[in-house]
Design an enzyme around this catalytic site. Structure first.
Site, PDB file in Angstrom:
ATOM      1  N   ASP A 142     -19.252  45.253  12.959  1.00 18.40           N
ATOM      2  CA  ASP A 142     -20.596  45.872  12.820  1.00 18.40           C
ATOM      3  C   ASP A 142     -21.364  45.715  14.107  1.00 18.40           C
ATOM      4  O   ASP A 142     -21.770  44.739  14.315  1.00 18.40           O
ATOM      5  CB  ASP A 142     -21.311  45.070  11.795  1.00 18.40           C
ATOM      6  CG  ASP A 142     -22.422  45.874  11.242  1.00 18.40           C
ATOM      7  OD1 ASP A 142     -22.968  46.932  11.770  1.00 18.40           O
ATOM      8  OD2 ASP A 142     -23.367  44.955  10.520  1.00 18.40           O
ATOM      9  N   ASP A 347     -23.856  53.774  15.935  1.00 25.19           N
ATOM     10  CA  ASP A 347     -23.669  52.834  14.863  1.00 25.19           C
ATOM     11  C   ASP A 347     -22.178  53.017  14.363  1.00 25.19           C
ATOM     12  O   ASP A 347     -21.670  53.971  13.995  1.00 25.19           O
ATOM     13  CB  ASP A 347     -24.466  53.028  13.681  1.00 25.19           C
ATOM     14  CG  ASP A 347     -24.490  52.060  12.679  1.00 25.19           C
ATOM     15  OD1 ASP A 347     -24.253  50.796  13.076  1.00 25.19           O
ATOM     16  OD2 ASP A 347     -24.337  52.391  11.392  1.00 25.19           O
TER      17      ASP A 347
END
Length: 463
Positions: A142, A347
């Site tokens: 992440d 992201d």
């Protein structure tokens, strides 16, 4: 004779475009080329340059056949996009300093906006070793959060979600140590919104994270030895040893945070790897990519195209780049520079790219025009989807993104442009708000986050 020559020229030009030629910014691809394989590809396509002072870990899709805990119980396309939208809304709210909260469009539950996005939207995992002796841990990757954590024993079925591997047991590791309360490390954790006071009678530092999808993890902030690869370890790695997990998580063992705050793996290892890391997301779920810590030397960056990296004030987690233009089929779409003022957050957990209103409207129109030969398919999830039934090949326009400094990257066709026969972009909001470059657009590119030099690099066909 002249008429026959003209016919030949027309037919040859059509053949060039329809069979893989990209002279005019189009690529012909088999309609099955974007379908995920059912079996993990045994051929590694990792293409790291020789001589790089990095450590590299295999990276695979969480729901693909290469995953260590592969399951046939996979979320639907609609559910994947719902999770991704929840994450994107959370990230954009944080980036816009909308700290008062936002609402999940499916459940209408207030989402805390100060602690990370939807964790269940994360799609890529790596395997590391934790403790001494090292115990394998499958962790979600992440870039949108910082604190790494794993589920730890003791933890009963009501406090921890099911995972395929045994829970990490700190009592069986000779190098495990909880972070004491009232230390700088514990105070910094609280300052970065991850702290949860003191536990065990005030002796140990507690941590707590609430994600945008309602998932929670709480436990003891701890030190441990992290094994990234054979012979490559990080001593004293600070992570969360979780004893209380809530939410829709399952199968994986924890999370590795790659954001820009001090708690992340990237910052903790900056003395060794310079605060740099990169990854390559494979074209399909049945293939493997890589996650690498460290940046190539100056002599080994010829394959990269770089653009400036910026940060959002008071939000250290995110990595931001400035988009300046988009081309479809080799032609720049007409978008003013003001359309990109909000910046674009890179992201790994958001699936579909979130593009500001003006830019998205122009992109949608240009892409639909270029794909006018194929029927649009009504779809409640994305607004530019196609029915390719009966076509053995389709001709897809290239989509190129241009960033500040003139850096231009071509997205992979079709896997970086189409997601289940839909354009992998959607509208995010006003032009002055941040957008997000999702993981579909990043496929097959090595994306290098070189925070120490304030830049992001892209290298084509890296995995």
């Amino acid at each position: 004779m002249a008429s026959r020559l003209l016919v030949c020229i027309i037919l040859c030009s059509y053949y060039h475009i329809a069979h893989g030629g990209d002279k005019h910014g189009f690529v012909a691809v088999p309609t099955r080329s974007s379908e995920p394989g059912a079996v993990c590809s045994s051929t590694s396509r990792e293409k790291l340059e020789p001589g790089r002072a990095t450590v590299s870990l295999p990276l695979v899709h969480r729901h693909g056949p290469c995953a260590p805990s592969h399951s046939t119980d996979q979320p639907s396309f609609t559910e994947r996009l719902r999770r991704s939208r929840a994450r994107a809304k959370n990230i954009m709210s944080r980036a816009s300093k909308g700290m008062a909260g936002t609402r999940d469009d499916a459940s209408s539950v207030t989402i805390p906006t100060h602690l990370g996005g939807s964790v269940d939207s994360l799609e890529y995992v790596v395997t590391v070793g934790l403790g001494t002796p090292a115990v394998p841990q499958v962790l979600l990757m992440d870039t949108g959060s910082d604190l790494s954590w794993v589920q730890c024993a003791p933890c009963n079925s009501t406090a921890c979600y099911p995972q395929n591997d045994p829970l990490f047991d700190p009592s069986k590791s000779s190098t495990y140590a909880p972070v004491p309360c009232h230390t700088d490390a514990c105070r910094n954790l609280t300052g970065d919104d991850y702290g949860n006071g003191c536990t065990s009678g005030g002796a140990q530092c507690g941590y707590a994270i609430t994600y945008g999808d309602g998932s929670q993890t709480r436990g003891v902030y701890s030190n441990e030895t992290l094994a990234l690869a054979p012979g490559v370890t990080v001593r004293g790695f600070r992570f969360g040893c979780g004893h209380d997990q809530r939410g829709p998580n399952d199968k994986y063992d924890g999370l590795v945070g790659l954001g820009g705050a001090p708690e992340s793996l990237v910052v903790q290892t900056s003395s060794v790897y310079g605060g740099a890391f990169s990854y390559c997301l494979p074209a399909q779920n049945s293939e493997a990519g890589f996650l690498a810590l460290g940046a190539p030397s100056a002599a080994n960056t010829s394959g990269f195209a770089f653009t400036l990296m910026s940060r959002i004030p008071d939000v250290a987690t995110f990595y931001v780049v400035t988009l300046t233009g988009i081309a479809v089929g080799g032609k720049q779409i007409d978008v003013p520079p003001s359309a990109f003022l909000g910046g674009m957050i890179l992201d790994s957990g958001t699936v579909v790219t979130q593009l500001q209103h003006t830019a998205y409207t122009a992109l949608q129109a240009a892409f639909r025009k270029a794909m006018a030969a194929y029927p649009l398919l009504p779809n409640g999830d994305l607004d530019t989807c196609y029915n390719f039934t009966g076509y053995s090949n389709v001709t897809v326009p290239k989509v190129a993104l241009t960033f500040s400094g003139g850096t231009t990257i071509d997205l992979d066709v079709p896997n970086g442009v189409l997601l289940q026969d839909c354009l992998a972009f959607q509208e995010s909001g006003p032009d002055d708000q941040p957008g997000i470059i999702g993981n579909v657009n990043q496929r097959t590119l090595e994306v290098l986050y070189d925070a120490g030099r304030g830049r992001v690099g892209f290298r084509a066909d890296a995995c």
